[in-house]
Design a protein around this motif. Structure first.
Motif, PDB file in Angstrom:
ATOM      1  N   THR A  82       0.906  -1.296   0.031  1.00  0.00           N
ATOM      2  CA  THR A  82      -0.112  -0.011   0.027  1.00  0.00           C
ATOM      3  C   THR A  82       1.070   1.134   0.166  1.00  0.00           C
ATOM      4  OG1 THR A  82      -1.786   1.248   1.182  1.00  0.00           O
ATOM      5  CG2 THR A  82      -0.029   0.130   2.565  1.00  0.00           C
ATOM      6  N   GLU A  83       0.166   2.232  -0.281  1.00  0.00           N
ATOM      7  CA  GLU A  83       0.982   3.877  -0.196  1.00  0.00           C
ATOM      8  C   GLU A  83       0.609   4.404   0.752  1.00  0.00           C
ATOM      9  OE1 GLU A  83       0.712   5.822  -4.022  1.00  0.00           O
ATOM     10  OE2 GLU A  83       1.163   3.962  -5.154  1.00  0.00           O
ATOM     11  N   ARG A  84      -0.144   3.734   1.732  1.00  0.00           N
ATOM     12  CA  ARG A  84      -0.587   4.702   2.970  1.00  0.00           C
ATOM     13  C   ARG A  84      -0.436   3.737   4.087  1.00  0.00           C
ATOM     14  NH1 ARG A  84      -1.483   7.928  -0.795  1.00  0.00           N
ATOM     15  NH2 ARG A  84      -3.359   9.353  -0.982  1.00  0.00           N
ATOM     16  N   ALA A  85       0.649   4.023   4.923  1.00  0.00           N
ATOM     17  CA  ALA A  85       0.776   3.399   6.239  1.00  0.00           C
ATOM     18  C   ALA A  85      -0.630   3.246   6.991  1.00  0.00           C
ATOM     19  CB  ALA A  85       1.776   4.023   7.062  1.00  0.00           C
ATOM     20  N   SER A  86      -1.447   4.487   6.981  1.00  0.00           N
ATOM     21  CA  SER A  86      -2.524   4.354   7.819  1.00  0.00           C
ATOM     22  C   SER A  86      -3.472   3.335   7.387  1.00  0.00           C
ATOM     23  CB  SER A  86      -3.479   5.491   7.683  1.00  0.00           C
ATOM     24  OG  SER A  86      -3.793   5.940   6.204  1.00  0.00           O
ATOM     25  N   TYR A  87      -3.510   2.865   6.264  1.00  0.00           N
ATOM     26  CA  TYR A  87      -4.412   1.601   5.647  1.00  0.00           C
ATOM     27  C   TYR A  87      -4.063   0.235   6.613  1.00  0.00           C
ATOM     28  CZ  TYR A  87      -6.192   4.746   1.596  1.00  0.00           C
ATOM     29  OH  TYR A  87      -6.654   5.433   1.045  1.00  0.00           O
TER      30      TYR A  87
END
Length: 124
Positions: A82-87
Motif C-alpha cells: 500500500t502507499e498509505r501506512a494508515s491503511y
C-alpha cells in the motif's frame, strides 16, 4: 523487550496471529512510530501526499509500513503493498481489536475451526 535492529528499526515482539499480545504490541508500536516521527502518516493525520516534499513524505510512509510489517508474525495477512501506512494500521485494528465486527467474526471463525485433539488421560 524492544531493541534497535538493522537500519534503526525498532524490534518489538511480533504481533501474534492469535492476537494474544495485541494490546502490548499496539502500545509498543504506537510509541515506536511516534519516536521515529512516523505516527502522523500512520494515524491518518497526514495521509494525503503534500504538494511540496512528496519524496520525503513517501519515504516516511515506506518506513512506517516497513516498521509495522516487520513486527508482525508470518502468516498474519498485512497489505504491505500500500502507499498509505494508515491503511495497514487501520486494517490491523479492524482485524485484531475485538471490538470491531471483523475482529469478532474472525475470533468466532477461529473458535469454530478449533479442533479437538485426543489426549491420554493420566491416572494414578
Amino acid at each position: 523487550m524492544p531493541t534497535t535492529g538493522q537500519q534503526g528499526f525498532v524490534q518489538i515482539d511480533k504481533l501474534k496471529k492469535d492476537a494474544s499480545n495485541w494490546a502490548t504490541w499496539k502500545q509498543q508500536m504506537t510509541v515506536t512510530l511516534m519516536g521515529r516521527s512516523l505516527w502522523d502518516v500512520t494515524a491518518g493525520d497526514d495521509i494525503e501526499p503534500p504538494t511540496v516534499g512528496l519524496a520525503k513524505w513517501k519515504e516516511k510512509v515506506q518506513k512506517a509500513v516497513m516498521q509495522i510489517v516487520l513486527c508482525v508474525e508470518d502468516g498474519c495477512t498485512v497489505d504491505a503493498d500500500t502507499e498509505r501506512a494508515s491503511y495497514v494500521w487501520d486494517y490491523l485494528i479492524e482485524r485484531f481489536q475485538t471490538t470491531s465486527m471483523l475482529g469478532k467474526t474472525l475470533l468466532k471463525q477461529d473458535l469454530t475451526n478449533t479442533r479437538y485433539e485426543d489426549t491420554i488421560l493420566m491416572t494414578d
